[in-house]
Design a protein around this motif. Structure first.
Motif, PDB file in Angstrom:
ATOM      1  N   LEU B 403     -20.109  20.456  -2.970  1.00  0.00           N
ATOM      2  CA  LEU B 403     -19.821  19.022  -2.931  1.00  0.00           C
ATOM      3  C   LEU B 403     -20.903  18.269  -2.168  1.00  0.00           C
ATOM      4  CD1 LEU B 403     -16.001  19.113  -2.170  1.00  0.00           C
ATOM      5  CD2 LEU B 403     -17.079  18.015  -4.139  1.00  0.00           C
ATOM      6  N   PRO B 404     -21.116  16.997  -2.479  1.00  0.00           N
ATOM      7  CA  PRO B 404     -22.055  16.205  -1.682  1.00  0.00           C
ATOM      8  C   PRO B 404     -21.493  15.991  -0.267  1.00  0.00           C
ATOM      9  CG  PRO B 404     -20.940  14.820  -3.297  1.00  0.00           C
ATOM     10  CD  PRO B 404     -20.527  16.235  -3.574  1.00  0.00           C
ATOM     11  N   ASP B 405     -22.337  15.508   0.636  1.00  0.00           N
ATOM     12  CA  ASP B 405     -21.892  15.324   2.022  1.00  0.00           C
ATOM     13  C   ASP B 405     -20.667  14.421   2.100  1.00  0.00           C
ATOM     14  OD1 ASP B 405     -23.846  16.925   2.861  1.00  0.00           O
ATOM     15  OD2 ASP B 405     -25.266  15.310   3.361  1.00  0.00           O
ATOM     16  N   ASP B 406     -20.644  13.416   1.265  1.00  0.00           N
ATOM     17  CA  ASP B 406     -19.515  12.512   1.268  1.00  0.00           C
ATOM     18  C   ASP B 406     -18.730  12.677  -0.035  1.00  0.00           C
ATOM     19  OD1 ASP B 406     -17.729  10.502   1.446  1.00  0.00           O
ATOM     20  OD2 ASP B 406     -19.193   8.889   1.112  1.00  0.00           O
ATOM     21  N   PRO B 407     -17.798  13.625  -0.068  1.00  0.00           N
ATOM     22  CA  PRO B 407     -17.096  13.913  -1.329  1.00  0.00           C
ATOM     23  C   PRO B 407     -16.420  12.684  -1.921  1.00  0.00           C
ATOM     24  CG  PRO B 407     -16.537  15.542   0.366  1.00  0.00           C
ATOM     25  CD  PRO B 407     -17.305  14.463   1.044  1.00  0.00           C
ATOM     26  N   ALA B 408     -15.989  11.756  -1.059  1.00  0.00           N
ATOM     27  CA  ALA B 408     -15.282  10.579  -1.566  1.00  0.00           C
ATOM     28  C   ALA B 408     -16.129   9.779  -2.539  1.00  0.00           C
ATOM     29  CB  ALA B 408     -14.850   9.695  -0.398  1.00  0.00           C
ATOM     30  N   SER B 409     -17.461   9.888  -2.393  1.00  0.00           N
ATOM     31  CA  SER B 409     -18.322   9.108  -3.292  1.00  0.00           C
ATOM     32  C   SER B 409     -18.078   9.482  -4.760  1.00  0.00           C
ATOM     33  CB  SER B 409     -19.790   9.327  -2.932  1.00  0.00           C
ATOM     34  OG  SER B 409     -20.114  10.693  -3.101  1.00  0.00           O
ATOM     35  N   LEU B 410     -17.535  10.673  -4.978  1.00  0.00           N
ATOM     36  CA  LEU B 410     -17.303  11.103  -6.366  1.00  0.00           C
ATOM     37  C   LEU B 410     -16.195  10.309  -7.050  1.00  0.00           C
ATOM     38  CD1 LEU B 410     -17.553  14.972  -6.007  1.00  0.00           C
ATOM     39  CD2 LEU B 410     -19.237  13.404  -6.966  1.00  0.00           C
ATOM     40  N   ILE B 411     -15.321   9.694  -6.255  1.00  0.00           N
ATOM     41  CA  ILE B 411     -14.245   8.925  -6.910  1.00  0.00           C
ATOM     42  C   ILE B 411     -14.333   7.435  -6.596  1.00  0.00           C
ATOM     43  CG2 ILE B 411     -12.561  10.803  -7.159  1.00  0.00           C
ATOM     44  CD1 ILE B 411     -11.205   9.680  -4.587  1.00  0.00           C
ATOM     45  N   LEU B 412     -15.345   7.029  -5.837  1.00  0.00           N
ATOM     46  CA  LEU B 412     -15.494   5.594  -5.570  1.00  0.00           C
ATOM     47  C   LEU B 412     -16.107   4.917  -6.790  1.00  0.00           C
ATOM     48  CD1 LEU B 412     -16.647   5.659  -1.860  1.00  0.00           C
ATOM     49  CD2 LEU B 412     -14.407   5.046  -2.810  1.00  0.00           C
ATOM     50  N   PRO B 413     -15.887   3.601  -6.926  1.00  0.00           N
ATOM     51  CA  PRO B 413     -16.481   2.914  -8.091  1.00  0.00           C
ATOM     52  C   PRO B 413     -17.974   3.193  -8.171  1.00  0.00           C
ATOM     53  CG  PRO B 413     -14.967   1.458  -6.949  1.00  0.00           C
ATOM     54  CD  PRO B 413     -15.049   2.713  -6.121  1.00  0.00           C
ATOM     55  N   HIS B 414     -18.450   3.310  -9.453  1.00  0.00           N
ATOM     56  CA  HIS B 414     -19.810   3.805  -9.680  1.00  0.00           C
ATOM     57  C   HIS B 414     -20.930   2.931  -9.145  1.00  0.00           C
ATOM     58  CE1 HIS B 414     -18.505   7.059 -12.096  1.00  0.00           C
ATOM     59  NE2 HIS B 414     -18.055   6.331 -13.101  1.00  0.00           N
ATOM     60  N   SER B 415     -20.675   1.641  -8.973  1.00  0.00           N
ATOM     61  CA  SER B 415     -21.766   0.676  -8.863  1.00  0.00           C
ATOM     62  C   SER B 415     -22.841   1.061  -7.840  1.00  0.00           C
ATOM     63  CB  SER B 415     -21.188  -0.689  -8.505  1.00  0.00           C
ATOM     64  OG  SER B 415     -20.312  -0.531  -7.402  1.00  0.00           O
ATOM     65  N   ASN B 416     -22.432   1.665  -6.723  1.00  0.00           N
ATOM     66  CA  ASN B 416     -23.419   1.890  -5.670  1.00  0.00           C
ATOM     67  C   ASN B 416     -24.222   3.181  -5.836  1.00  0.00           C
ATOM     68  OD1 ASN B 416     -21.294   3.478  -5.331  1.00  0.00           O
ATOM     69  ND2 ASN B 416     -20.745   2.792  -3.267  1.00  0.00           N
TER      70      ASN B 416
END
Ligand code: SRM
Ligand SMILES: Cc1cc2nc3c(=O)[nH]c(=O)nc-3n(C[C@H](O)[C@H](O)[C@H](O)COP(=O)(O)OP(=O)(O)OC[C@H]3O[C@@H](n4cnc5c(N)ncnc54)[C@H](O)[C@@H]3O)c2cc1C
Ligand code: SF4
Ligand code: FES
Lengths: 133, 855
Positions: B403-416
């Motif tokens: 997983l990436p360091d910040d797993p939450a980024s996988l489910i956050l809106p794509h824009s960033n």
């Protein structure tokens, strides 16, 4: 096919119609002695006076004129003059409006079935007269 | 070749897995070693149950069937359909059907599942409409019949009991049958198996927003006769609900009756127990698919069934093969147009699991990622509202990718710029299509071997031909592989334009080009153009600017039909089809048409498009015929162009006792608005005055059906070569909104469709499907709405009857001379009389005539 007549005073040339009767980029049909002759007129395009097609006679106008039998051997109807003109693999052709086979304007040969070939006539323009040589 | 001494293999069940198993046998040559007999109790040969619902949106039994019709016959397999196996005698090694006994050496059970119907006291009215199920084609016929039989004085309603995956699909089917759909779920949330509470709630809100009523926490206690509808359903602690039909979708049970009765070992809650080799407790009997129980589990999906089929086929031919080792139950679906995904351990049952959740209360979206206690690997996920996260998450879970360091980024809106897993980041072993066991490595191999288009790839690897869930990922991997090898796919229109139709359309629009020459000079190659690009460009120019098609620069571009504004017939004559909007015509106009037909000796016929066609007109008569028709109030019907054809209508509420809106008036409005609109292919419309649908609107590019509150809009239907039912697009529209949506839809089609692509094929090729189309047209997600409407208004304002225009201009009329230098007619056009009307003479008749004349 041809454009301006090679020998301007050929004696046995037959008058078919006036330049006005032709339709630029498309075909019309003339009647001559029991024959239905489809006439296709390709005007020069701006800047293309030196026609690159080796089969066309280059003239000062850069235009070309073709005469083919109007009878479509595939459908048996007299419709070739109402076909759409185009270029396929570097050859100017007309597509039959009924079943869409392509015929070479310079010699009438069918691209899909070379056994089938439309009669062609030598035609030319003298001034505004369309002549059958 | 098999002989009478060959060992006998019997397969019970010709469902999805049973059929796949036969294919696997043939692939391994087993059909040459065994004498194979297959029994299927359904009357249809194996079909695609996964896509069963498409039976209501246009596919028929043949369209859903799996494999070639002669597959069994070709491989010497005996297929006995409509034949139920009633018992297995294990000691005698025979099976029994109503046609007698048949011996076996090896037996394979592929009997699937049956729908579970809970015991609820129900009124018996002899119709069975309160106890419908959703599993087979015959079930769907029964649902359709039940829906059709409902009286129309009330609005029609259907209830589905069960809010799981299949229940929601069934609810969708009821909507497509024009019923108001309700879902009744016993549990406190929808899809209790796949979703957690929060996910279930988000899904409920989304589905309610689509007009399906959801009742969770409802336990049905009794079904009695109804007052306003056929039945009344009673619930514990809730108000009753009336409905006209009830579909049960309360779960499935393994079809294990035969196994139970012959004493095979079953699981506690059913299912035929198998080991890793798919063998049951009797070594000569295998079980595969949904009827099988492995390690205490049954699998209600095709992919695990297919894996079992491969394992069993390997066993039978003595191959080592892969032992069956369970299966991933991840699923991705679109339910009523709402994305739902569930991956791996969605509920976070694993010891110490941690969850990240993203909740979007604005659009009712929900995403949950379940990771291991150490935060290093993904264990599962839940998605509601947006499945674009699915493929990436699945790969993380299935392939144990760090997983990436910040797993939450996988489910956050794509824009960033969140890290998405590109095709190249996947290992070669990554499973792309789990239905057919196709890995990324296999896709690479196919590309290596020269495969360069999706269709071939699908045919070669079978990837994406099962549940279809992997299509997007497959395409991504495939295109990435092509690109990395420097292969680009040729999409040129023809030798004169290295562009697609869509690209040419944009060039014409953006550069405001109004002639073929200009476009060709700037963007074309070679000379002249041809019979492919010229009409295509003419159509684009017309769609954009709608200039009169007889204008000199346009003439050489058109097919003969457009040039002469009539349809060429086989003998070189033309047919003449005046517009008869909505099929409505006055007696005076009928008389005028008759007079013209009589005068020019034209064969006269009512067309399939509710108008009248006059055949056999000679080129030189067309202008006079049209002058007379126009004087009588007619205008051109564009039967020739790729353009608006007809708007069929029914008589509507003006006359019909059932009609709820004025369908004729609406048909006239539509026909008059879009007449003359040229498009990539022809456009057909229809308007019906009520749900009886007498105008057959659901087979049209644009179909409109009246409701009590307005109009329902159906889009992208097709009759013709490959019929397709139109899909429900929007409901209860007022007149203005209806036209607005049609404006946008048609202009968007014109902008994005391929050459000669009907709306039905275009719709099927749209990535994102119907929902994408709804987003663009209804929700204006691309911000194109105003532009599309303005472009349509321009075409509408430009409208002029082409024949009126041509008749005003002597230059244009010169085109209608048979011979430019002679006034005679074409002597080869010969008609004979049949049933009191002229028709073209046949070649033999012409020959006979010639003989008569010369003799
Ligand atoms: C005249 C008519 C048959 C009749 O006697 O009823 C007819 C005749 C032709 N049809 Fe049709 N179709 C006619 C109704 C239909 C219908 C029924 C309908 O519109 O409700 C269909 C199926 C519905 C649909 O299109 O979805 C139909 C599906 C086709 C197709 C297949 C289209 C497809 O998407 O599969 C073609 C071929 C094509 O367009 O490429 C076709 C093509 C043709 C052509 C244009 C073929 C041709 O190039 O010569 C026929 C010439 C028409 C003429 O000469 O006037 N015709 N055709 C009907 C004219 C209706 C009208 O008033 O305009
Ligand atoms: C509406 C719907 C949507 C679905 N969507 C998905 C999805 O998106 N993804 C997914 O993976 N799965 C989906 N499924 C599940 C999928 O269809 C099944 O997993 C699959 O069909 C199982 O195949 P099978 O061969 O085991 O059983 P079946 O396809 O049910 O075949 C069993 C066959 O055996 C016959 N049979 C039974 N007993 C006898 C007998 N005694 N004699 C003769 N014949 C007999 C039955 O009539 C039946 O035809 C869906 C199912 C439905 C109904
Ligand atoms: S569709 Fe039209 S004709 Fe048919 S029942 Fe309804 S209103 Fe009457
Ligand atoms: S995963 Fe089902 S078709 Fe590929």
């Amino acid at each position: 096919m041809s454009t301006s007549c090679a020998a301007p005073h050929t004696t046995d040339a037959v008058y078919l119609c006036h330049r006005r009767d032709l339709v630029a980029g498309s075909g019309v049909v003339a009647w001559y002695n029991g024959h239905q002759i489809a006439l296709f007129h390709l005007p020069a395009r701006p800047g293309e006076a030196d026609v690159t097609d080796p089969h066309e006679n280059a003239t000062d106008r850069g235009e070309a004129l073709y005469a083919l039998d109007n009878h479509d051997p595939f459908s048996g109807a007299n419709v070739i003059g109402r076909g759409i003109i185009g270029h396929v693999n570097g050859e100017a052709v007309v597509a039959s409006p009924i079943y869409k086979q392509h015929f070479r304007l310079r010699d009438g040969v069918c691209l899909e079935d070379p056994e089938k070939r439309l009669t062609t006539w030598p035609v030319c323009l003298r001034g505004d007269d369309v002549l059958l040589e | 070749m098999t002989t009478s001494h060959s060992p006998r293999l019997i397969v019970i069940g010709n469902g999805m897995v049973g059929h796949y198993f036969l294919e696997q046998l043939v692939e391994r040559g087993a059909h040459e070693r065994f004498a194979i007999t297959v029994f299927g109790e359904e009357r249809h040969r194996a079909y695609d149950r996964v896509h069963l619902s498409e039976y209501f949106s246009g596919r028929d039994a043949e369209g859903l069937a799996l494999g070639e019709a002669d597959f069994c016959a070709r491989h010497g397999i005996e297929l006995r359909l409509g034949e139920h196996v009633s018992t297995i005698d294990r000691s005698a090694r025979t099976v029994t059907t109503e046609r007698g006994d048949l011996p076996y050496d090896q037996l394979v059970l592929a009997t699937g599942s049956y729908p579970f119907v809970p015991q609820i006291p129900t009124v018996d009215d002899g119709t069975g409409h309160a106890g419908l199920v959703y599993r087979t084609l015959d079930d769907l016929d029964r649902i359709r019949d039940a829906a059709a039989g409902v009286a129309d004085n009330t609005h029609r309603r259907g209830v589905v009991i069960g809010g799981g995956l299949l229940g929601l699909e069934a609810a969708n089917a009821l909507t497509s049958l024009g019923l108001e759909a309700h879902v009744v779920e016993f549990a406190p949330r929808l899809m209790p198996v796949q979703l957690d509470d929060e996910g279930g709630r988000a899904l409920k809100r989304q589905i309610e927003a689509l007009g399906v009523h959801v009742h969770v926490d409802h336990a049905t206690t009794e079904i009695t006769p109804g007052e306003t509808h056929r039945y009344r359903m009673h619930f514990k602690d809730h108000e009753p609900l009336e409905t006209d039909l009830i579909v049960f979708s309360a779960g499935i049970r393994p079809q294990d009756r035969l196994a139970r009765e012959c004493g095979l070992t079953l699981g506690e809650r059913g299912g035929v127990m198998i080991n890793d080799a798919c063998v049951t407790s009797d070594p000569s009997i295998y079980a595969i698919g949904e009827c099988a129980l492995w390690s205490g589990r049954v699998f209600g999906l095709v992919a695990p069934g297919y894996t079992m089929a491969r394992t069993a086929a390997d066993q039978l031919v003595g191959l080592e093969g892969e032992p069956f080792a369970g299966a991933d139950m991840s699923t991705k679906l679109k339910l009523l147009g709402v994305d739902v995904g569930s991956i791996g351990d969605a509920h976070g049952h694993t010891e110490g699991a941690i969850s990240y959740r993203f909740i979007d209360e604005a659009t009712h979206g929900y995403r949950r990622l379940v990771v291991s206690a150490d935060g290093k690997t993904a264990l599962g996920a839940v998605l509601v509202g947006d499945n674009s996260y699915y493929d990436t998450l699945l790969q993380y879970v299935q392939n144990g990718i760090a997983l990436p360091d910040d797993p939450a980024s996988l489910i956050l809106p794509h824009s960033n710029g969140a890290p998405t897993l590109g095709a190249d980041a996947l290992p070669d072993t990554a499973m792309i299509c789990s239905c057919h066991n196709v890995s990324k490595g296999a896709v690479c191999q196919a590309v290596e071997a020269g495969c360069s288009d999706m269709a071939t790839l699908k045919a070669d690897t079978k990837a994406s031909t099962g549940c279809g869930g992997c299509t997007a990922l497959l395409k991504q991997v495939f295109e990435h592989e092509l690109e990395s090898r420097g292969i680009s796919v040729d999409k040129s229109l023809c030798e004169h334009f290295a562009y697609t139709r869509q690209e040419l359309y944009s060039l014409v629009r953006v550069e405001e080009l109004t002639s073929f020459e200009a476009l060709h000079a700037r963007h074309g190659t070679g000379q002249l153009g041809c019979d492919i690009c010229k009409p295509a460009v003419a159509s684009i120019l017309a769609s954009c600017w709608n200039a009169p098609i007889m204008d000199a620069s346009l003439v050489p571009l058109q097919d003969t039909n457009d040039t002469f504004m009539a349809n060429m017939q086989k003998n070189g004559t033309y047919s003449v089809v005046p517009r008869i909007p909505g099929g409505e015509i006055t007696p005076d106009k009928l008389i005028a048409m008759g007079a013209v037909a009589k005068k020019y000796d034209l064969y006269t016929k009512i067309t399939g498009g509710q108008r009248i066609d006059l055949f056999g007109a000679e080129l030189q008569d067309l202008p006079e015929i049209w002058r007379e028709l126009i004087d009588a109030g007619f205008e051109t019907g564009h039967a020739y162009g790729k353009s608006t054809r007809t708007v069929k209508s029914c008589v509507g509420n003006t006359w019909c006792r059932y009609g709820v809106q004025d369908s004729v008036a609406m048909a006239l409005t539509i026909e008059n608005r879009y007449k003359g609109l040229r498009s990539p292919h022809k456009l057909k419309f229809a308007v019906s005055g009520c749900t009886r649908e007498c105008a057959e609107a659901q087979s049209k590019d644009v179909g409109v059906i009246a409701t009590e509150h307005g109009w329902n809009l159906y889009v992208c239907g097709n009759g013709g070569m490959r019929p397709r039912h139109a899909e429900l697009f929007a409901t209860d529209l007022d007149d203005a909104t209806l036209l607005k949506l049609i404006d946008r839809l048609l202009m968007f089609y014109i902008r994005t469709a391929d050459r000669l692509q009907r709306t039905s094929v275009w719709r099927e090729s749209l990535e994102g499907g119907l929902d994408y189309l709804k987003d663009v047209i209804i929700h204006d997600s691309l911000g194109l709405g105003d532009t599309l409407e303005a472009q349509m208004q321009h075409v509408v304002d430009q409208y002029e009857c082409e024949w009126v225009n041509a008749l005003k201009d002597p230059e244009k009329l010169k085109r209608f001379r048979t011979f430019v230098n002679d006034s005679r007619r074409d002597p080869d056009i010969i008609a004979v009389s049949e049933r009191d009307q002229p028709r073209p003479a046949r070649p033999d008749e012409i020959k006979a005539l010639a003989v008569e004349i010369s003799s």
